[in-house]
Design a protein around this motif. Sequence first.
Motif, PDB file in Angstrom:
ATOM      1  N   HIS A   1      49.449  78.805  58.621  1.00 46.69           N
ATOM      2  CA  HIS A   1      50.255  77.577  58.298  1.00 46.69           C
ATOM      3  C   HIS A   1      51.519  77.615  57.635  1.00 46.69           C
ATOM      4  N   TYR A   2      52.191  76.547  57.839  1.00 46.82           N
ATOM      5  CA  TYR A   2      53.554  76.447  57.399  1.00 46.82           C
ATOM      6  C   TYR A   2      53.514  76.184  55.662  1.00 46.82           C
ATOM      7  N   TYR A   3      54.277  76.687  54.965  1.00 46.00           N
ATOM      8  CA  TYR A   3      54.054  76.323  53.303  1.00 46.00           C
ATOM      9  C   TYR A   3      55.514  76.057  53.012  1.00 46.00           C
ATOM     10  N   LEU A   4      55.623  75.375  51.875  1.00 47.53           N
ATOM     11  CA  LEU A   4      56.861  75.496  51.036  1.00 47.53           C
ATOM     12  C   LEU A   4      56.692  76.487  50.018  1.00 47.53           C
ATOM     13  N   PRO A   5      57.914  76.911  49.470  1.00 43.95           N
ATOM     14  CA  PRO A   5      57.850  78.060  48.385  1.00 43.95           C
ATOM     15  C   PRO A   5      56.835  78.044  47.434  1.00 43.95           C
ATOM     16  N   ASN A   6      56.451  76.795  46.878  1.00 41.92           N
ATOM     17  CA  ASN A   6      55.611  76.589  46.376  1.00 41.92           C
ATOM     18  C   ASN A   6      54.133  76.261  46.449  1.00 41.92           C
ATOM     19  N   GLY A   7      53.792  76.757  47.771  1.00 39.90           N
ATOM     20  CA  GLY A   7      52.612  76.872  48.289  1.00 39.90           C
ATOM     21  C   GLY A   7      51.780  75.807  48.790  1.00 39.90           C
ATOM     22  N   HIS A   8      52.566  74.661  48.724  1.00 40.96           N
ATOM     23  CA  HIS A   8      52.033  73.182  49.465  1.00 40.96           C
ATOM     24  C   HIS A   8      52.327  73.544  50.936  1.00 40.96           C
ATOM     25  N   ALA A   9      51.224  72.731  51.582  1.00 37.68           N
ATOM     26  CA  ALA A   9      51.658  72.772  53.063  1.00 37.68           C
ATOM     27  C   ALA A   9      52.630  71.830  53.291  1.00 37.68           C
ATOM     28  N   THR A  10      53.473  71.866  54.500  1.00 41.34           N
ATOM     29  CA  THR A  10      54.380  71.031  54.950  1.00 41.34           C
ATOM     30  C   THR A  10      54.038  69.871  55.720  1.00 41.34           C
ATOM     31  N   SER A  11      52.793  70.030  56.227  1.00 37.00           N
ATOM     32  CA  SER A  11      52.275  68.993  56.907  1.00 37.00           C
ATOM     33  C   SER A  11      50.890  68.342  56.153  1.00 37.00           C
ATOM     34  N   ALA A  12      50.470  67.074  56.417  1.00 39.68           N
ATOM     35  CA  ALA A  12      49.497  66.511  55.882  1.00 39.68           C
ATOM     36  C   ALA A  12      48.147  67.292  56.021  1.00 39.68           C
ATOM     37  N   ALA A  13      47.076  67.135  55.333  1.00 40.53           N
ATOM     38  CA  ALA A  13      45.955  67.884  55.519  1.00 40.53           C
ATOM     39  C   ALA A  13      45.061  67.161  56.266  1.00 40.53           C
ATOM     40  N   TYR A  14      45.152  65.826  56.310  1.00 42.46           N
ATOM     41  CA  TYR A  14      44.319  65.154  57.107  1.00 42.46           C
ATOM     42  C   TYR A  14      45.070  64.026  58.027  1.00 42.46           C
ATOM     43  N   LEU A  15      44.412  63.746  59.140  1.00 44.73           N
ATOM     44  CA  LEU A  15      44.826  62.720  60.039  1.00 44.73           C
ATOM     45  C   LEU A  15      44.659  61.206  59.224  1.00 44.73           C
ATOM     46  N   LYS A  16      45.404  60.521  60.062  1.00 46.42           N
ATOM     47  CA  LYS A  16      45.375  58.971  59.534  1.00 46.42           C
ATOM     48  C   LYS A  16      44.083  58.251  59.956  1.00 46.42           C
ATOM     49  N   VAL A  17      43.872  58.548  61.399  1.00 49.73           N
ATOM     50  CA  VAL A  17      42.778  58.154  61.803  1.00 49.73           C
ATOM     51  C   VAL A  17      42.006  59.059  62.634  1.00 49.73           C
ATOM     52  N   PRO A  18      40.990  59.152  63.080  1.00 51.41           N
ATOM     53  CA  PRO A  18      40.414  60.135  64.002  1.00 51.41           C
ATOM     54  C   PRO A  18      40.433  60.021  65.626  1.00 51.41           C
ATOM     55  N   LEU A  19      40.883  58.815  65.997  1.00 52.78           N
ATOM     56  CA  LEU A  19      41.072  58.546  67.348  1.00 52.78           C
ATOM     57  C   LEU A  19      42.013  57.314  67.631  1.00 52.78           C
ATOM     58  N   ASN A  20      42.193  57.305  68.839  1.00 53.70           N
ATOM     59  CA  ASN A  20      43.074  56.136  69.401  1.00 53.70           C
ATOM     60  C   ASN A  20      42.311  55.005  69.791  1.00 53.70           C
ATOM     61  N   TYR A  21      42.369  53.902  68.909  1.00 54.44           N
ATOM     62  CA  TYR A  21      41.388  52.847  69.073  1.00 54.44           C
ATOM     63  C   TYR A  21      42.238  51.450  69.498  1.00 54.44           C
ATOM     64  N   LYS A  22      41.568  50.350  70.096  1.00 57.07           N
ATOM     65  CA  LYS A  22      41.855  49.221  70.145  1.00 57.07           C
ATOM     66  C   LYS A  22      42.178  48.396  69.258  1.00 57.07           C
ATOM     67  N   ARG A  23      41.048  48.167  68.289  1.00 59.63           N
ATOM     68  CA  ARG A  23      40.893  47.382  67.297  1.00 59.63           C
ATOM     69  C   ARG A  23      39.856  48.006  66.417  1.00 59.63           C
ATOM     70  N   ILE A  24      39.921  47.156  65.101  1.00 57.24           N
ATOM     71  CA  ILE A  24      38.748  47.430  64.036  1.00 57.24           C
ATOM     72  C   ILE A  24      37.836  46.171  64.542  1.00 57.24           C
ATOM     73  N   SER A  25      36.505  46.649  64.880  1.00 54.57           N
ATOM     74  CA  SER A  25      35.598  45.551  65.041  1.00 54.57           C
ATOM     75  C   SER A  25      34.750  45.048  63.916  1.00 54.57           C
ATOM     76  N   SER A  26      34.635  46.087  62.903  1.00 56.16           N
ATOM     77  CA  SER A  26      34.120  45.931  61.715  1.00 56.16           C
ATOM     78  C   SER A  26      34.327  46.646  60.544  1.00 56.16           C
ATOM     79  N   GLY A  27      34.810  46.229  59.412  1.00 59.22           N
ATOM     80  CA  GLY A  27      35.082  46.828  58.203  1.00 59.22           C
ATOM     81  C   GLY A  27      34.167  47.358  57.234  1.00 59.22           C
ATOM     82  N   PHE A  28      34.539  48.091  55.952  1.00 61.18           N
ATOM     83  CA  PHE A  28      33.795  48.515  55.084  1.00 61.18           C
ATOM     84  C   PHE A  28      33.223  47.120  54.090  1.00 61.18           C
ATOM     85  N   THR A  29      32.080  47.097  53.883  1.00 58.28           N
ATOM     86  CA  THR A  29      31.643  46.133  52.974  1.00 58.28           C
ATOM     87  C   THR A  29      30.368  46.309  52.690  1.00 58.28           C
TER      88      THR A  29
END
Length: 348
Positions: A169-197
């Motif tokens: 992996h790529y890291y800064l000198p302080n040991g932090h990764a240069t890229s985010a550890a996680y994706l924003k969303v896990p897929l390409n989607y059309k719309r959110i059909s139902s939310g968290f509730t």
Amino acid sequence: KSLRYIGIIIMILIFGVVVSYISKKHMQKHLQPQPPRSQVQSQKIQKTLAITPATIPTTIPAATHSNTFIKPITKSVQFQSIVIQHSLVSTAEKAGLTNTMIKQLQTMFAGQINLSKNLHPGDRFNILYHEYFVNGIKNHPGHIIAAEIVEKNKDYRVIRFTNPKHQSHYYLPNGHATSAAYLKVPLNYKRISSGFTYRRFDPVLHEFRSHLGIDYAAPVGTPVKALGNGHVVFAGWMHGYGNAIIIRYGNIYKTLYGHLEKFSQNLRHSKYVKKGEVVGYVGETGWATGPHLHFEIYKNNVPINPKLVHLSHVSASVPFEYRTQFEAKAHQLFSEMTAFENAQAKKK
């Protein structure tokens, strides 16, 4: 008496026939042509080659039948110092960097600086990279293992660190990764059909129930990706979720993917998956009224709203057990870079 003499004569004749047959076979064996000595040696060499390890390539020139060992692939550390003239791409190409190396630079600094907009003439790139040689002849460049951008007011540094498990992996000198550890969303989607509730009218059961995730509407077969690097802790049929996968990321987070059409090939329990790796495909298995991905995030085993958790801002760090090795490697690489730079300055 005459019968006795006849018997003795018959036995002598039989013995003579046997001796004659044995002598004839013995003579035929010695009269057969023998292969030349060189052919025998060649057969021995071929037998030797049959058990030669694949890691030691061997060839046999037809003229001499002698073993010739191909020299192993070797690598060395190379240094380049590039002063930006117009743009990163044009300057790097003039300096002899390949398209792959340019893409590596863009990936290394993606989380720190926009290389297409924020670089100016006079800014400098210093890079260390591996060069591979075959039979002593330069063959191709390898990975960039350290890079530095020197601006008027700020410097940026990144290194490529490979841990004992051969994960790089790529890291800064302080040991932090240069890229985010996680994706924003896990897929390409059309719309959110139902939310968290905690109270939603269930279209299948026709009653109010909690819905502790987000439904991403997408066509059947849309690839679903792992949110980050983790281990599969479940992959199978899970009641109303249909085909489902649960992935654990370290000791804090885990995600659930439900209603999948199918899993990716070779996906199994305990398999290690990387961020962005396809783990399954959108479907409508289980209790579903249409094709979508039901996606849940758990923090310390408590469900949380995926829309309110910005995991894409979380930066991975060098694991604690590899910290000492990382710091030693970073010191070594940037010391080498400084030595190369000083040597180059003296030549000027």
